[in-house]
Motif scaffolding. Sequence first.
Motif, PDB file in Angstrom:
ATOM      1  N   THR A 127       0.827  -1.213   0.000  1.00 51.24           N
ATOM      2  CA  THR A 127       0.000   0.000   0.000  1.00 51.24           C
ATOM      3  C   THR A 127       0.859   1.260   0.000  1.00 51.24           C
ATOM      4  O   THR A 127       0.416   2.319  -0.435  1.00 51.24           O
ATOM      5  CB  THR A 127      -0.931   0.053   1.234  1.00 51.24           C
ATOM      6  OG1 THR A 127      -0.146   0.070   2.433  1.00 51.24           O
ATOM      7  CG2 THR A 127      -1.883  -1.135   1.257  1.00 51.24           C
ATOM      8  N   TYR A 128       2.107   1.159   0.513  1.00 54.04           N
ATOM      9  CA  TYR A 128       2.913   2.386   0.633  1.00 54.04           C
ATOM     10  C   TYR A 128       4.258   2.347  -0.078  1.00 54.04           C
ATOM     11  O   TYR A 128       4.895   3.385  -0.257  1.00 54.04           O
ATOM     12  CB  TYR A 128       3.129   2.731   2.116  1.00 54.04           C
ATOM     13  CG  TYR A 128       3.992   1.768   2.900  1.00 54.04           C
ATOM     14  CD1 TYR A 128       5.385   1.856   2.859  1.00 54.04           C
ATOM     15  CD2 TYR A 128       3.419   0.792   3.716  1.00 54.04           C
ATOM     16  CE1 TYR A 128       6.181   0.990   3.594  1.00 54.04           C
ATOM     17  CE2 TYR A 128       4.206  -0.075   4.456  1.00 54.04           C
ATOM     18  CZ  TYR A 128       5.588   0.030   4.395  1.00 54.04           C
ATOM     19  OH  TYR A 128       6.372  -0.835   5.119  1.00 54.04           O
ATOM     20  N   TYR A 129       4.731   1.166  -0.522  1.00 56.64           N
ATOM     21  CA  TYR A 129       6.068   1.118  -1.119  1.00 56.64           C
ATOM     22  C   TYR A 129       6.136   1.938  -2.403  1.00 56.64           C
ATOM     23  O   TYR A 129       7.130   2.617  -2.681  1.00 56.64           O
ATOM     24  CB  TYR A 129       6.489  -0.337  -1.385  1.00 56.64           C
ATOM     25  CG  TYR A 129       7.986  -0.553  -1.252  1.00 56.64           C
ATOM     26  CD1 TYR A 129       8.498  -1.492  -0.380  1.00 56.64           C
ATOM     27  CD2 TYR A 129       8.896   0.209  -1.985  1.00 56.64           C
ATOM     28  CE1 TYR A 129       9.862  -1.688  -0.232  1.00 56.64           C
ATOM     29  CE2 TYR A 129      10.261   0.026  -1.835  1.00 56.64           C
ATOM     30  CZ  TYR A 129      10.741  -0.915  -0.972  1.00 56.64           C
ATOM     31  OH  TYR A 129      12.092  -1.088  -0.834  1.00 56.64           O
ATOM     32  N   ALA A 130       5.059   1.895  -3.185  1.00 55.44           N
ATOM     33  CA  ALA A 130       5.047   2.672  -4.430  1.00 55.44           C
ATOM     34  C   ALA A 130       5.041   4.174  -4.151  1.00 55.44           C
ATOM     35  O   ALA A 130       5.498   4.962  -4.985  1.00 55.44           O
ATOM     36  CB  ALA A 130       3.835   2.291  -5.290  1.00 55.44           C
ATOM     37  N   VAL A 131       4.534   4.565  -2.979  1.00 55.77           N
ATOM     38  CA  VAL A 131       4.550   5.982  -2.607  1.00 55.77           C
ATOM     39  C   VAL A 131       5.989   6.443  -2.404  1.00 55.77           C
ATOM     40  O   VAL A 131       6.403   7.496  -2.916  1.00 55.77           O
ATOM     41  CB  VAL A 131       3.719   6.226  -1.318  1.00 55.77           C
ATOM     42  CG1 VAL A 131       3.813   7.681  -0.889  1.00 55.77           C
ATOM     43  CG2 VAL A 131       2.261   5.831  -1.549  1.00 55.77           C
ATOM     44  N   ILE A 132       6.781   5.638  -1.680  1.00 55.81           N
ATOM     45  CA  ILE A 132       8.193   5.963  -1.476  1.00 55.81           C
ATOM     46  C   ILE A 132       8.937   5.935  -2.813  1.00 55.81           C
ATOM     47  O   ILE A 132       9.770   6.798  -3.101  1.00 55.81           O
ATOM     48  CB  ILE A 132       8.833   4.970  -0.479  1.00 55.81           C
ATOM     49  CG1 ILE A 132       8.132   5.084   0.880  1.00 55.81           C
ATOM     50  CG2 ILE A 132      10.334   5.238  -0.337  1.00 55.81           C
ATOM     51  CD1 ILE A 132       8.530   4.022   1.883  1.00 55.81           C
ATOM     52  N   ILE A 134       2.800   6.468 -11.084  1.00 55.94           N
ATOM     53  CA  ILE A 134       3.820   6.137 -12.089  1.00 55.94           C
ATOM     54  C   ILE A 134       4.677   4.962 -11.615  1.00 55.94           C
ATOM     55  O   ILE A 134       4.910   3.999 -12.359  1.00 55.94           O
ATOM     56  CB  ILE A 134       4.719   7.363 -12.383  1.00 55.94           C
ATOM     57  CG1 ILE A 134       3.933   8.435 -13.139  1.00 55.94           C
ATOM     58  CG2 ILE A 134       5.963   6.954 -13.189  1.00 55.94           C
ATOM     59  CD1 ILE A 134       4.668   9.766 -13.266  1.00 55.94           C
ATOM     60  N   PHE A 135       5.135   5.017 -10.368  1.00 53.58           N
ATOM     61  CA  PHE A 135       5.990   3.951  -9.846  1.00 53.58           C
ATOM     62  C   PHE A 135       5.197   2.648  -9.713  1.00 53.58           C
ATOM     63  O   PHE A 135       5.717   1.566  -9.991  1.00 53.58           O
ATOM     64  CB  PHE A 135       6.573   4.353  -8.492  1.00 53.58           C
ATOM     65  CG  PHE A 135       7.747   3.518  -8.083  1.00 53.58           C
ATOM     66  CD1 PHE A 135       9.028   3.823  -8.520  1.00 53.58           C
ATOM     67  CD2 PHE A 135       7.566   2.397  -7.287  1.00 53.58           C
ATOM     68  CE1 PHE A 135      10.111   3.037  -8.164  1.00 53.58           C
ATOM     69  CE2 PHE A 135       8.642   1.606  -6.917  1.00 53.58           C
ATOM     70  CZ  PHE A 135       9.921   1.928  -7.358  1.00 53.58           C
ATOM     71  N   MET A 136       3.949   2.747  -9.313  1.00 53.32           N
ATOM     72  CA  MET A 136       3.096   1.567  -9.191  1.00 53.32           C
ATOM     73  C   MET A 136       2.928   0.874 -10.540  1.00 53.32           C
ATOM     74  O   MET A 136       3.003  -0.354 -10.648  1.00 53.32           O
ATOM     75  CB  MET A 136       1.729   1.987  -8.632  1.00 53.32           C
ATOM     76  CG  MET A 136       0.739   0.840  -8.445  1.00 53.32           C
ATOM     77  SD  MET A 136       1.266  -0.359  -7.227  1.00 53.32           S
ATOM     78  CE  MET A 136       0.920  -1.877  -8.121  1.00 53.32           C
ATOM     79  N   MET A 156      19.964   5.173  -8.762  1.00 49.83           N
ATOM     80  CA  MET A 156      20.352   3.976  -8.026  1.00 49.83           C
ATOM     81  C   MET A 156      19.281   3.610  -6.987  1.00 49.83           C
ATOM     82  O   MET A 156      18.891   2.443  -6.853  1.00 49.83           O
ATOM     83  CB  MET A 156      21.683   4.248  -7.337  1.00 49.83           C
ATOM     84  CG  MET A 156      22.271   3.103  -6.575  1.00 49.83           C
ATOM     85  SD  MET A 156      23.873   3.603  -5.942  1.00 49.83           S
ATOM     86  CE  MET A 156      23.426   5.011  -4.936  1.00 49.83           C
ATOM     87  N   ALA A 157      18.786   4.611  -6.270  1.00 48.74           N
ATOM     88  CA  ALA A 157      17.737   4.374  -5.281  1.00 48.74           C
ATOM     89  C   ALA A 157      16.463   3.858  -5.946  1.00 48.74           C
ATOM     90  O   ALA A 157      15.776   2.985  -5.403  1.00 48.74           O
ATOM     91  CB  ALA A 157      17.432   5.660  -4.516  1.00 48.74           C
ATOM     92  N   ALA A 158      16.171   4.366  -7.150  1.00 46.05           N
ATOM     93  CA  ALA A 158      14.982   3.913  -7.883  1.00 46.05           C
ATOM     94  C   ALA A 158      15.129   2.454  -8.297  1.00 46.05           C
ATOM     95  O   ALA A 158      14.164   1.680  -8.222  1.00 46.05           O
ATOM     96  CB  ALA A 158      14.758   4.783  -9.115  1.00 46.05           C
ATOM     97  N   PHE A 159      16.326   2.054  -8.730  1.00 54.11           N
ATOM     98  CA  PHE A 159      16.564   0.651  -9.097  1.00 54.11           C
ATOM     99  C   PHE A 159      16.332  -0.250  -7.881  1.00 54.11           C
ATOM    100  O   PHE A 159      15.676  -1.299  -7.984  1.00 54.11           O
ATOM    101  CB  PHE A 159      18.005   0.457  -9.590  1.00 54.11           C
ATOM    102  CG  PHE A 159      18.318   1.149 -10.888  1.00 54.11           C
ATOM    103  CD1 PHE A 159      17.310   1.634 -11.709  1.00 54.11           C
ATOM    104  CD2 PHE A 159      19.633   1.327 -11.300  1.00 54.11           C
ATOM    105  CE1 PHE A 159      17.597   2.276 -12.904  1.00 54.11           C
ATOM    106  CE2 PHE A 159      19.944   1.962 -12.496  1.00 54.11           C
ATOM    107  CZ  PHE A 159      18.920   2.438 -13.296  1.00 54.11           C
ATOM    108  N   ALA A 160      16.893   0.161  -6.733  1.00 49.47           N
ATOM    109  CA  ALA A 160      16.745  -0.633  -5.508  1.00 49.47           C
ATOM    110  C   ALA A 160      15.272  -0.717  -5.096  1.00 49.47           C
ATOM    111  O   ALA A 160      14.776  -1.786  -4.720  1.00 49.47           O
ATOM    112  CB  ALA A 160      17.575  -0.018  -4.380  1.00 49.47           C
ATOM    113  N   ALA A 161      14.573   0.403  -5.166  1.00 52.56           N
ATOM    114  CA  ALA A 161      13.156   0.428  -4.777  1.00 52.56           C
ATOM    115  C   ALA A 161      12.303  -0.411  -5.729  1.00 52.56           C
ATOM    116  O   ALA A 161      11.399  -1.126  -5.293  1.00 52.56           O
ATOM    117  CB  ALA A 161      12.644   1.864  -4.757  1.00 52.56           C
TER     118      ALA A 161
END
Length: 476
Positions: free
Chosen positions: A112-117, A158-160, A334-339
């Motif tokens: 519910t929140y990982y895509a928000v980060i 977008i991330f979701m 890099m943070a986006a790849f990890a996330a």
Amino acid sequence: MLSMASSEKKARGKHSAGNFTGQIGFVLAAAGSAVGVGNLWRFPYLAAKDGGGLFIIVYIVLAVTFGFTLLTSDIAIGRRTGKNSINAYAEMRPRWKFLGILTFLVPVIIMTYYAVIGGWITKYITVYLTGSGLEAAEDGYFTGFITSPGPASVFAVIFMLMTAFVVYNGVEQGIEKLSRILMPVLLVMIIAIAIFAMTLHHTDDSGVTRTGLQGLLVYLKPDFTGLTLRRFLQILLDAMSQIFFSLSVSMGIMITYGSYVKKEVDINASVRQIEWFDTGIALLAGVMIIPSIFVFEGMDGMNSGPGLMFVSLPKVFAAMGGIGQFVGLGFFLMAAFAALTSCVSVLEAIAANCMEIFHTERRRTTLVLTVIYTIASVVIALGYSVFYVELPLPNGSIGQILDVMDYISNSFMMPFISLLSSILIGWIVGSKWITDEVEYGGKRFGLKGLYKVMIRYIVPVIMLILFLQSTGILGH
């Protein structure tokens, strides 16, 4: 063994997207799940808070004992049953199906929140791509962004959608393919920025010059100043919670990934490789972040906690001058790849369980989940504006909706699940149920003795302490 193999083959027929192609594909995908945003900000922050090298030593000791035990258990459960968490625990002991349901609920909540980060990180990529890094370094920039309903929601969506696209394409063509590309790139980028951090130097207004190498010493040198038994226990609990947070154990993800692993894959070697990769990235993140902040902000910058990534680091990049724009872009990519690799693993765990429960195929399941979690992500993103609340948590902190979800999943449910899982394996089905799977096909399990002691005696006690501490029963 023959009946085990045939039941596994039968169970695998339920997976609509096949298996990992081999050990390398599995290790990279599992490492991708383990290496997330927590490695990049939480590990360096805890190291700075908990005595630098002292925290690192404690963390490594716990990783090769506690982390190894839980990771081995999850992967072996998944491969032996060929099923996902709900049905895997039910196969171990029918009366323990409830533990599988609890495990399934963890990724359900986290998603519910990982895509928000992930959306926050994506926003910062656009900031540095458009040359607006100096704006991001201004006080209140991050707060202004997350409290703006429109932008915060759009970037979460977008991330979701990026996450859903990978899961939609399945295990081999989606998850494994993404991990084979992103994990080596992530490793190269983090090494490059860490090396760059060592070359930094800065003279502040008072004439004091600080260097990256001095910052490295602050990070690596054990600091025993003011160390008491109470403080050491807190460091121990911080390190344990970070391992928990980092390795994706006790949330069904590694059981799910384990169910996609072929019989010829060496589980023991895979666990070792995943742990080396995950711990190595976390240590390198500290080399990259702590010296950078020390050079430009001194010891005061070490106390920024979770705001380190979105508040302190943009200030550091701005202080670097023109090159900071490129370093900032590299860091947030890099943070986006990890996330993304972590978020994919969370959604995959949910999709895999839903496919087994409802007997649906992957693409339809993923589409339905995408709609549900896109709506959920928007609601959580609006938790800092339209749906803003301040809720007291049992651990003594005050949180918004995202913090509440994070507390329930990571601080409450995961220690509780690990406690019950260790009781089930250590005292009811017996550790042999796991060790036989690790040794399948004549594979060597050199740490079998350690595993037996850990799962039966040490993990239950540690998990009980962690659970009581996180619920506030042992104090804050």
